[in-house]
Design an enzyme around this catalytic site. Structure first.
Site, short mmCIF file in Angstrom:
data_model
loop_
_atom_site.label_atom_id
_atom_site.label_comp_id
_atom_site.label_asym_id
_atom_site.label_seq_id
_atom_site.Cartn_x
_atom_site.Cartn_y
_atom_site.Cartn_z
N LYS A 115 1.13 -1.46 0.59
CA LYS A 115 -0.33 0.07 -0.37
C LYS A 115 1.06 1.18 -0.03
O LYS A 115 1.59 1.87 0.86
CB LYS A 115 -0.92 -0.10 1.37
CG LYS A 115 -2.28 -0.70 1.01
CD LYS A 115 -2.98 -1.10 2.33
CE LYS A 115 -4.24 0.16 2.40
NZ LYS A 115 -5.13 -0.37 3.94
C1 E4P Z 1 -8.38 0.11 3.88
O1 E4P Z 1 -7.75 -0.17 3.46
C2 E4P Z 1 -8.10 1.57 4.70
O2 E4P Z 1 -7.16 1.80 5.40
C3 E4P Z 1 -10.07 1.34 5.50
O3 E4P Z 1 -11.08 0.81 5.02
C4 E4P Z 1 -9.74 2.89 6.41
O4 E4P Z 1 -11.23 3.40 7.28
P1 E4P Z 1 -11.72 4.21 7.89
O5 E4P Z 1 -11.78 5.27 6.95
O6 E4P Z 1 -12.81 3.62 8.93
O7 E4P Z 1 -10.18 4.62 8.78
#
Ligand code: E4P
Length: 296
Positions: A115
């Site tokens: 990522k």
């Molecule tokens: C996924 O890759 C993200 O890190 C995650 O869905 C973020 O979600 P949030 O906005 O609830 O922290």
């Protein structure tokens, strides 16, 4: 294995940093295709929390080892959508530094996705990564321009590239986050299919069904949302399904308009700045640092 779970067209991913949650979702749903993690989720892992609250903070190396251990446990629990592992990136981290982390993380497990944030350096890291065969997931995506830049920067990738539009965080400030997923899907329809949309920041069942209805290739959601889906007997959106984006007071969210963008442009030509990406990076850095020992 739950014999009654329907297979959705969207792959099922658990958004979390605790392997026990992955096991729980697997039991409830019957399968888990993949997992997404991030520094905030890892800092919330029960073992990490316990150590931190008892005063035993980590060195950067110990923190990385802990992340590796968590990811290695999750790796064999999930299917072919893999485990997304996030590099440490603050505003000074260069693409080369992100790539070096990405290479290391990619060696941890056979099904890693690295990522990187949707920033200039993150996109540069992605461009270099796909050239050397690393699988990538471009995170903190809040605009169609960022998704267009992801497409252009990763053209030629042998494996599908993921882009993660964050629905809930746009909703939080009154914008209809599901429109971003819809707009990206519409824009990519004219492309070569190498970027898959991973609906993220999913907070509730409506987000889940909305993402299924838009045929997002993948959806990541916290264990509690998958539990909600299971408890409601795994509903799927029918052809008459209409997604209505509303805030906590049931007021309609502001629509995000579609932009006509040429995917063949150079990725650097897209305006990729977004304040929620900046805020997201600040939060990840703070959560990562909250688990670290203070330098002596
Ligand atoms: C996924 O890759 C993200 O890190 C995650 O869905 C973020 O979600 P949030 O906005 O609830 O922290």
């Amino acid at each position: 294995m739950n014999a009654f779970t329907p297979r959705t067209k969207s792959k099922v991913l658990v958004d979390g940093g605790d392997p026990e949650e992955t096991v729980r979702v697997k039991h409830l749903v019957g399968y888990v295709d993949g997992q997404t993690t991030n520094p905030t989720l890892v800092s919330k892992n029960p073992e990490v929390r316990e150590l931190v609250s008892s005063g035993q903070k980590f060195s950067s190396k110990e923190e990385l080892d802990e992340y590796k251990k968590i990811v290695q446990t999750i790796s064999s629990l999930v299917g072919d959508a893999g485990v997304s592992i996030e590099v440490y990136a603050d505003f000074d981290t260069t693409a080369e530094e992100m790539l070096a982390q990405g290479r290391e993380m990619f060696s941890w497990i056979p099904n890693a996705y690295i990522k990187y944030p949707c920033t200039h350096e993150g996109l540069r890291a992605a461009e270099m990564s796909v050239r050397e065969g690393l699988r990538v997931n471009m995170t903190l995506c809040f605009s169609q321009e960022q998704a267009a830049a992801v497409y252009a920067a990763t053209k030629g990738s042998k494996s599908p590239v993921y882009v993660s539009p964050f629905i809930g965080r746009l909703d939080d400030r009154g914008e209809n986050g599901m429109d971003l997923v819809k707009n990206i899907k519409q824009m990519y329809a004219a492309g070569d299919g190498h970027v898959h949309v991973l609906a993220a920041s999913v907070r509730h069942l409506k987000h889940l069904l909305g993402s299924f209805a838009l045929k997002a290739e993948l959806v990541t959601a916290p264990a509690k949302v998958w539990a909600e889906w299971a408890a409601s007997s795994f509903p799927l959106p029918g052809s008459d399904f209409v997604y209505q984006g509303t805030d906590n007071d049931d007021k309609p969210l502001n629509p995000i308009a579609y932009k006509s963008l040429d995917l063949n442009r150079a990725w650097e030509s897209f305006d990729i700045q977004h304040d929620l990406t900046t805020k997201g990076i600040q939060q990840f850095v703070a959560d990562y640092k909250s688990t670290l020992k203070r330098p002596a």
